[in-house]
Design a protein around this motif. Sequence first.
Motif, PDB file in Angstrom:
ATOM      1  N   ASP A   1       0.834  -1.155  -0.213  1.00 14.17           N
ATOM      2  CA  ASP A   1       0.252   0.053  -0.073  1.00 14.17           C
ATOM      3  C   ASP A   1       0.606   1.308  -0.136  1.00 14.17           C
ATOM      4  N   ARG A   2       1.994   1.113   0.162  1.00 14.13           N
ATOM      5  CA  ARG A   2       2.856   2.163   0.066  1.00 14.13           C
ATOM      6  C   ARG A   2       3.867   2.102  -0.971  1.00 14.13           C
ATOM      7  N   HIS A   3       3.052   1.635  -1.797  1.00 17.34           N
ATOM      8  CA  HIS A   3       4.159   1.651  -3.530  1.00 17.34           C
ATOM      9  C   HIS A   3       5.263   0.643  -3.908  1.00 17.34           C
ATOM     10  N   THR A   4       6.058   0.072  -2.625  1.00 20.66           N
ATOM     11  CA  THR A   4       6.728  -0.144  -2.480  1.00 20.66           C
ATOM     12  C   THR A   4       6.773  -1.198  -3.793  1.00 20.66           C
ATOM     13  N   LEU A   5       7.940  -1.848  -4.149  1.00 23.37           N
ATOM     14  CA  LEU A   5       8.251  -2.825  -5.534  1.00 23.37           C
ATOM     15  C   LEU A   5       7.738  -4.382  -4.532  1.00 23.37           C
ATOM     16  N   LEU A   6       7.037  -5.401  -4.946  1.00 19.28           N
ATOM     17  CA  LEU A   6       7.697  -6.424  -3.749  1.00 19.28           C
ATOM     18  C   LEU A   6       7.809  -8.013  -4.554  1.00 19.28           C
ATOM     19  N   GLY A   7       7.303  -7.675  -6.117  1.00 20.85           N
ATOM     20  CA  GLY A   7       7.347  -8.636  -7.244  1.00 20.85           C
ATOM     21  C   GLY A   7       7.059  -7.698  -8.541  1.00 20.85           C
ATOM     22  N   ILE A   8       6.374  -9.282  -9.223  1.00 23.94           N
ATOM     23  CA  ILE A   8       6.262  -9.011 -11.103  1.00 23.94           C
ATOM     24  C   ILE A   8       4.944 -10.119 -11.560  1.00 23.94           C
ATOM     25  N   ILE A   9       4.373 -10.151 -12.209  1.00 23.81           N
ATOM     26  CA  ILE A   9       3.688 -11.710 -12.695  1.00 23.81           C
ATOM     27  C   ILE A   9       3.364 -11.245 -14.141  1.00 23.81           C
ATOM     28  N   SER A  10       4.987 -11.803 -14.748  1.00 22.84           N
ATOM     29  CA  SER A  10       3.925 -12.032 -15.942  1.00 22.84           C
ATOM     30  C   SER A  10       2.629 -12.885 -16.178  1.00 22.84           C
ATOM     31  N   PRO A  11       3.022 -13.079 -18.155  1.00 24.16           N
ATOM     32  CA  PRO A  11       1.373 -13.563 -17.841  1.00 24.16           C
ATOM     33  C   PRO A  11       1.429 -15.014 -18.402  1.00 24.16           C
ATOM     34  N   TRP A  12       2.591 -15.519 -18.537  1.00 21.24           N
ATOM     35  CA  TRP A  12       2.970 -16.943 -18.205  1.00 21.24           C
ATOM     36  C   TRP A  12       3.623 -16.935 -17.349  1.00 21.24           C
ATOM     37  N   ASP A  13       3.723 -16.389 -16.329  1.00 19.82           N
ATOM     38  CA  ASP A  13       4.103 -16.938 -14.918  1.00 19.82           C
ATOM     39  C   ASP A  13       2.511 -17.351 -14.253  1.00 19.82           C
ATOM     40  N   VAL A  14       1.090 -16.991 -14.097  1.00 18.23           N
ATOM     41  CA  VAL A  14      -0.027 -17.517 -14.204  1.00 18.23           C
ATOM     42  C   VAL A  14      -0.018 -19.247 -14.209  1.00 18.23           C
ATOM     43  N   PHE A  15       0.913 -19.177 -15.417  1.00 17.27           N
ATOM     44  CA  PHE A  15       0.331 -20.367 -16.001  1.00 17.27           C
ATOM     45  C   PHE A  15       1.260 -21.108 -14.930  1.00 17.27           C
ATOM     46  N   LYS A  16       2.726 -20.989 -15.046  1.00 19.07           N
ATOM     47  CA  LYS A  16       3.803 -21.812 -14.712  1.00 19.07           C
ATOM     48  C   LYS A  16       3.650 -21.732 -13.885  1.00 19.07           C
ATOM     49  N   ARG A  17       2.901 -21.085 -12.686  1.00 23.11           N
ATOM     50  CA  ARG A  17       2.752 -21.039 -10.932  1.00 23.11           C
ATOM     51  C   ARG A  17       1.943 -22.706 -11.141  1.00 23.11           C
ATOM     52  N   LEU A  18       0.900 -22.113 -11.442  1.00 23.71           N
ATOM     53  CA  LEU A  18      -0.438 -22.621 -11.599  1.00 23.71           C
ATOM     54  C   LEU A  18      -0.925 -23.760 -12.063  1.00 23.71           C
ATOM     55  N   TRP A  19       0.337 -24.690 -12.770  1.00 30.34           N
ATOM     56  CA  TRP A  19       0.784 -25.819 -13.167  1.00 30.34           C
ATOM     57  C   TRP A  19       1.912 -26.964 -12.678  1.00 30.34           C
ATOM     58  N   ASP A  20       2.595 -26.115 -12.099  1.00 31.32           N
ATOM     59  CA  ASP A  20       3.440 -26.259 -11.575  1.00 31.32           C
ATOM     60  C   ASP A  20       3.077 -27.477  -9.393  1.00 31.32           C
ATOM     61  N   TYR A  21       1.723 -26.088  -9.716  1.00 28.18           N
ATOM     62  CA  TYR A  21       0.223 -26.330  -8.184  1.00 28.18           C
ATOM     63  C   TYR A  21      -0.265 -27.809  -8.349  1.00 28.18           C
ATOM     64  N   SER A  22      -0.633 -27.401  -9.330  1.00 25.69           N
ATOM     65  CA  SER A  22      -1.573 -29.082  -9.691  1.00 25.69           C
ATOM     66  C   SER A  22      -0.828 -30.393 -10.148  1.00 25.69           C
ATOM     67  N   GLU A  23       0.042 -29.899 -10.640  1.00 29.58           N
ATOM     68  CA  GLU A  23       1.410 -30.937 -10.776  1.00 29.58           C
ATOM     69  C   GLU A  23       1.354 -31.686  -9.395  1.00 29.58           C
ATOM     70  N   LYS A  24       1.481 -30.479  -8.317  1.00 26.32           N
ATOM     71  CA  LYS A  24       1.974 -31.248  -6.628  1.00 26.32           C
ATOM     72  C   LYS A  24       1.402 -31.356  -6.365  1.00 26.32           C
ATOM     73  N   ASN A  25      -0.286 -31.186  -6.969  1.00 20.48           N
ATOM     74  CA  ASN A  25      -1.284 -31.774  -6.322  1.00 20.48           C
ATOM     75  C   ASN A  25      -1.258 -33.236  -6.531  1.00 20.48           C
ATOM     76  N   ARG A  26      -1.115 -33.674  -7.677  1.00 20.10           N
ATOM     77  CA  ARG A  26      -1.756 -34.693  -7.513  1.00 20.10           C
ATOM     78  C   ARG A  26      -0.649 -35.677  -7.559  1.00 20.10           C
ATOM     79  N   LYS A  27       0.380 -35.931  -7.155  1.00 20.92           N
ATOM     80  CA  LYS A  27       0.902 -36.555  -6.539  1.00 20.92           C
ATOM     81  C   LYS A  27       0.815 -37.203  -5.013  1.00 20.92           C
TER      82      LYS A  27
END
Lengths: 426, 156
Positions: free
Chosen positions: B130-156
């Motif tokens: 809320d003070r405009h300090t940069l914490l990170g960045i999300i690129s369009p592919w990040d959304v997919f990469k992280r979600l794929w990783d997550y669902s793969e982990k859950n399947r195991k």
Amino acid sequence: MQQTFYLAIGIFVAVYALLIWDKLNRAVVALLGASALILLGVLNQEAAVHGIDFNTIGLLIGMMVIVFICQDTGMFQYVAIKGAKMSKGDPWKILIALSVVTAGLSALLDNVTTVLLTVPITLLITQELEVNPYPYFLSQILMSNIGGTATLIGDPPNIMIGSATGLTFMDFVFNVGPVIPIIFIATLIPLRFIYGSSFKVSEDKKKRIMEFRESEALTDIPLLKKCLVVLALVIGGFMMQRQLHLEPATIALFGASVLLLISKKDLHHVMEKVEWTSIFFFIGLFIVVHSLVEVGFIRYLADLMLEATGGDMAVTGYAILWGSAIASSIVDNIPFVATMIPLIKNMAPAFGGDAAVLPLWWALSLGACLGGNGTIIGASANVVVSGIAHRNGHEMKFFKYMLIAYPLMLLSIAISTVYMYLRFLG
Amino acid sequence: MIAANIMTTQVLTVSASGTMYDAFKLVHERSVRQIPVLDENKKVAGVITPRSLMKAILPNYISEGLVEDVRFAPELPGFVQNIDQLAFKRVSDLLEKDFAAVSPETSVMEVAALMVNAKKHVESVLVVDDRHTLLGIISPWDVFKRLWDYSEKNRK
């Protein structure tokens, strides 16, 4: 009766003042004025709707649709580039060519559309040549208003006059048209003396102009063919208006619907491009002016004017010509002409009927259309060009513009005066 | 799942007081797509995108769409010069202040919706507090990469 009389004048003056003040959207101002008249009981809704000139509205919408679809073909850019290339890259000849194209297009399209299409080409060409675009902007502003004067569809005042009087496309071409080429040339000559010597360009740069490939501007040949057919039909229809017994709005809207059908353009997209703010401005304005007619104020003004001119046709004609020119150089010519139309109609019986006042319509058309050239805010096309110029790093200052344009405007009205004398009033 | 889970926390940035040359070095060496710009207090002041730079080197009448298609025109003599001059311009003069940013608690669904529906062309979404300090960045592919990783982990 007395109360509505003063209410109508009060609202009219307020609307006019707000339009001159120019801080609120003009459509909002006109519609507020119109609804206030109904709310306060000056007009009932039926009478208000009766005051709207639907022929003007229909013609404007029809032409906006046709021109918008035609724009997509690149045909207007093609014409501008073709013109510039015919000049073989000589900067002065390019200025003449672009002026001819601007005047010619604005006789058939509305002036704002014309400059929106041609001024970017001017910028491209002057940047290739590395010359100052200011003289080109100036000339194109002047020529868009001059060219627009020549036909019924060229400029809103003519549309309104034609619509209110039944004067046709060819009536305008025959009666106003002949003086336009003379004014065109008379405007270019001083520009040549003012700017002609400032254009020095190497052969190299001239060659760049010849590298423009105008045929590649035509992006959609099948659509182009359809557009050309519809344009020919519509303009042919305008020319045969009298024989066909059709009002211009019918012709334009028929052309627009045919083009919508055969171009298969997305209707919503095209409809979004119709300038609804202008349309509603006209609607509101017609109602406001109509209320002045209803309460008898226009009748009163007409009597005053007849008294002042002693009922002399020539004096009235020159007064309208010069008065409209001076007024239109400062205020929007649309509300001015909307007010003048019922005024002239009211004077007609005193001069011996509708046929006798024909010269007054030509005087109004010439004065109102050409007068807009006087200042940078005198007409919509002027404002649009100076906006584009400003955003591209070329300021068009109020007084610098006026210093050249105002005398040129007065010159065009002087030529019109001689023309009026020789043709109608002498 | 929230933005904090899928964002990249190591973000390459440039300073608003720097020149565009600094930004170009980042583009050359690290192939970044969108560069967050930080002001002197290390707050996010804007972003540098290739789109905004192209707008800066094109004449206004082209970039604002008065002529969209210039296939019929030879290249303007000024165009290449404009690119050359760009490197010496200050970052603060060219940054885009209107950028997409979310808080770390924003749901990933909201981030996805933002990327799909944003009126302006969204390259990546910044994650700021809320003070405009940069914490990170999300690129369009990040959304997919992280979600794929997550669902793969859950399947195991």
